[in-house]
Motif scaffolding. Structure first.
Motif, PDB file in Angstrom:
ATOM      1  N   ASP A 115     -94.092  11.470 -35.751  1.00 37.54           N
ATOM      2  CA  ASP A 115     -94.885  10.297 -36.105  1.00 37.54           C
ATOM      3  C   ASP A 115     -95.606  10.627 -37.408  1.00 37.54           C
ATOM      4  O   ASP A 115     -95.571  11.772 -37.879  1.00 37.54           O
ATOM      5  CB  ASP A 115     -95.871   9.950 -34.982  1.00 37.54           C
ATOM      6  N   SER A 116     -96.269   9.630 -38.027  1.00 35.85           N
ATOM      7  CA  SER A 116     -96.921   9.829 -39.316  1.00 35.85           C
ATOM      8  C   SER A 116     -98.398   9.479 -39.270  1.00 35.85           C
ATOM      9  O   SER A 116     -98.787   8.461 -38.699  1.00 35.85           O
ATOM     10  CB  SER A 116     -96.239   8.964 -40.388  1.00 35.85           C
ATOM     11  N   LYS A 117     -99.220  10.324 -39.878  1.00 35.90           N
ATOM     12  CA  LYS A 117    -100.652  10.048 -39.972  1.00 35.90           C
ATOM     13  C   LYS A 117    -100.945   8.967 -41.013  1.00 35.90           C
ATOM     14  O   LYS A 117    -102.046   8.413 -41.045  1.00 35.90           O
ATOM     15  CB  LYS A 117    -101.407  11.322 -40.360  1.00 35.90           C
ATOM     16  N   ASN A 118     -99.972   8.693 -41.877  1.00 34.07           N
ATOM     17  CA  ASN A 118    -100.198   7.785 -42.995  1.00 34.07           C
ATOM     18  C   ASN A 118     -99.456   6.469 -42.838  1.00 34.07           C
ATOM     19  O   ASN A 118     -98.458   6.387 -42.108  1.00 34.07           O
ATOM     20  CB  ASN A 118     -99.795   8.461 -44.301  1.00 34.07           C
ATOM     21  N   PRO A 119     -99.891   5.426 -43.540  1.00 28.44           N
ATOM     22  CA  PRO A 119     -99.224   4.127 -43.442  1.00 28.44           C
ATOM     23  C   PRO A 119     -97.884   4.108 -44.177  1.00 28.44           C
ATOM     24  O   PRO A 119     -97.555   5.024 -44.937  1.00 28.44           O
ATOM     25  CB  PRO A 119    -100.230   3.162 -44.092  1.00 28.44           C
TER      26      PRO A 119
ATOM     27  N   CYS B  69     -91.013  10.823 -40.181  1.00 25.88           N
ATOM     28  CA  CYS B  69     -92.274  10.677 -40.908  1.00 25.88           C
ATOM     29  C   CYS B  69     -92.010  10.510 -42.399  1.00 25.88           C
ATOM     30  O   CYS B  69     -92.555   9.613 -43.045  1.00 25.88           O
ATOM     31  CB  CYS B  69     -93.167  11.899 -40.661  1.00 25.88           C
TER      32      CYS B  69
ATOM     33  N   SER C 269     -96.578   5.428 -48.041  1.00 26.99           N
ATOM     34  CA  SER C 269     -97.745   6.135 -48.583  1.00 26.99           C
ATOM     35  C   SER C 269     -97.357   7.303 -49.487  1.00 26.99           C
ATOM     36  O   SER C 269     -98.179   7.814 -50.236  1.00 26.99           O
ATOM     37  CB  SER C 269     -98.610   6.659 -47.444  1.00 26.99           C
TER      38      SER C 269
ATOM     39  N   TYR D 238     -90.314   7.086 -43.489  1.00 24.20           N
ATOM     40  CA  TYR D 238     -91.256   5.971 -43.367  1.00 24.20           C
ATOM     41  C   TYR D 238     -92.282   6.028 -44.505  1.00 24.20           C
ATOM     42  O   TYR D 238     -92.583   5.012 -45.132  1.00 24.20           O
ATOM     43  CB  TYR D 238     -91.956   6.035 -42.008  1.00 24.20           C
ATOM     44  N   ASP D 239     -92.791   7.223 -44.778  1.00 25.51           N
ATOM     45  CA  ASP D 239     -93.726   7.395 -45.887  1.00 25.51           C
ATOM     46  C   ASP D 239     -93.055   7.108 -47.233  1.00 25.51           C
ATOM     47  O   ASP D 239     -93.719   6.704 -48.197  1.00 25.51           O
ATOM     48  CB  ASP D 239     -94.286   8.818 -45.897  1.00 25.51           C
TER      49      ASP D 239
ATOM     50  N   GLY E   2     -99.258   7.847 -34.212  1.00 28.14           N
ATOM     51  CA  GLY E   2     -99.330   7.578 -35.638  1.00 28.14           C
ATOM     52  C   GLY E   2     -98.858   6.188 -35.993  1.00 28.14           C
ATOM     53  O   GLY E   2     -98.782   5.294 -35.136  1.00 28.14           O
ATOM     54  N   SER E   3     -98.517   5.987 -37.257  1.00 24.10           N
ATOM     55  CA  SER E   3     -98.163   4.656 -37.750  1.00 24.10           C
ATOM     56  C   SER E   3     -96.764   4.205 -37.332  1.00 24.10           C
ATOM     57  O   SER E   3     -96.442   3.019 -37.430  1.00 24.10           O
ATOM     58  CB  SER E   3     -98.288   4.612 -39.281  1.00 24.10           C
TER      59      SER E   3
END
Length: 277
Positions: free
Chosen positions: A214-218, A178, A221, A181-182, A232-233
């Motif tokens: 996984d990530s809640k954000n794009p 996560c 971010s 990626y963020d 997630g994204s």
């Protein structure tokens, strides 16, 4: 074999954490060394540790991962906070020798507008103070999402810390899917490229564990909000590629997704089904 586990409650003791891991199909786990907001750690129960080590051996556990409290900020602008971080990590590393040859992960910290270079030097000073030649524990820097003044948002920042640590053999990295990626590392569309960059800057030999979230954000971010696997994204295909990648598949994976035990059990079953033996 897929070495996978999740975060379990330290308050239950090592033996019960081992039992819970087996119950949900895990063969490793992560735990806080003490309350995640800091404070005094519980006394070590040697009988409890011995019983856990037997469970781990019987069930072919991989290495387990201790996580330092979130309050540990080695690069704070406050001297008392830095002193607290140093004392806490030193104590944690002594306690970790009751379960030898495992991993200890911490967030590098936030420099609070002092500047990255100042923050990195404070982190290095702490590590050079607490690491001991005789310890069996490997200390891991966690990759961070880059919110605020966090240090560890880039592979270069992590490498700068490692390069200045005297006992480099006791250091490694925990890659949080996560967070990276963020932070702007595209492990969804260019996993090979990200790993090549990691290898060039830090060295894949230093990659010791994966926080699988996984990530809640794009993408890019610079936030830090974990999501359940496949929701997630990053998505399920990217997660599948990560656990099966030839340069990653041998590592231990630790779930930090927003779940209770039954949710972790379902994710572990899902991931075991996606893993190519």
């Amino acid at each position: 074999m897929l070495n996978i586990g999740c975060h379990l409650s330290t308050s239950k003791g090592f033996k019960n954490m081992g039992k819970e891991a087996v119950q949900i199909g895990a063969n490793t786990f992560q735990f806080f060394t003490r309350n995640p907001r800091g404070g005094k750690a519980k006394d070590i129960d040697e009988k409890d540790v011995k019983e856990f080590l037997e469970i781990a051996k019987e069930n072919n556990f991989g290495v387990i991962l201790a996580h330092a409290p979130y309050t540990l900020n080695a690069c704070s602008k406050e001297e008392d906070t830095r002193k607290f971080a140093m004392e806490m990590m030193a104590d944690d590393l002594v306690r970790m020798e009751y379960v030898p040859n495992n991993l200890y992960n911490f967030h590098p910290g936030s420099h609070v507008k002092q500047g990255v270079e100042v923050g990195i030097q404070y982190i290095v000073d702490m590590l050079n103070s607490v690491l001991k030649e005789e310890q069996t524990t490997t200390v891991l820097l966690e990759t961070m999402a880059g919110k605020g003044t966090e240090i560890g948002r880039s592979f270069e920042e992590l490498q700068e810390i490692i390069s200045k640590v005297e006992l480099k053999d006791h250091m490694g990295v925990c890659l949080d899917t996560c967070h990276v990626y963020d932070a702007g590392y595209d492990i969804v569309n260019n996993l090979d490229g990200v790993l090549e960059e990691f290898d060039r800057i830090i060295g894949l030999d230093k990659l010791k564990a994966i926080h699988l979230n996984d990530s809640k954000n794009p993408f890019e971010s610079h936030k830090d909000r974990h999501e359940k696997i496949g929701e997630g994204s990053l998505g399920i295909e990217a997660i599948k590629n990560i656990i099966n990648h030839p340069k990653l598949r041998h590592l231990p994976f630790f779930l930090e997704t927003p779940n209770e035990l039954d949710g972790y059990q379902k994710e572990i079953e899902l991931l075991r089904g996606l893993y190519k033996e």
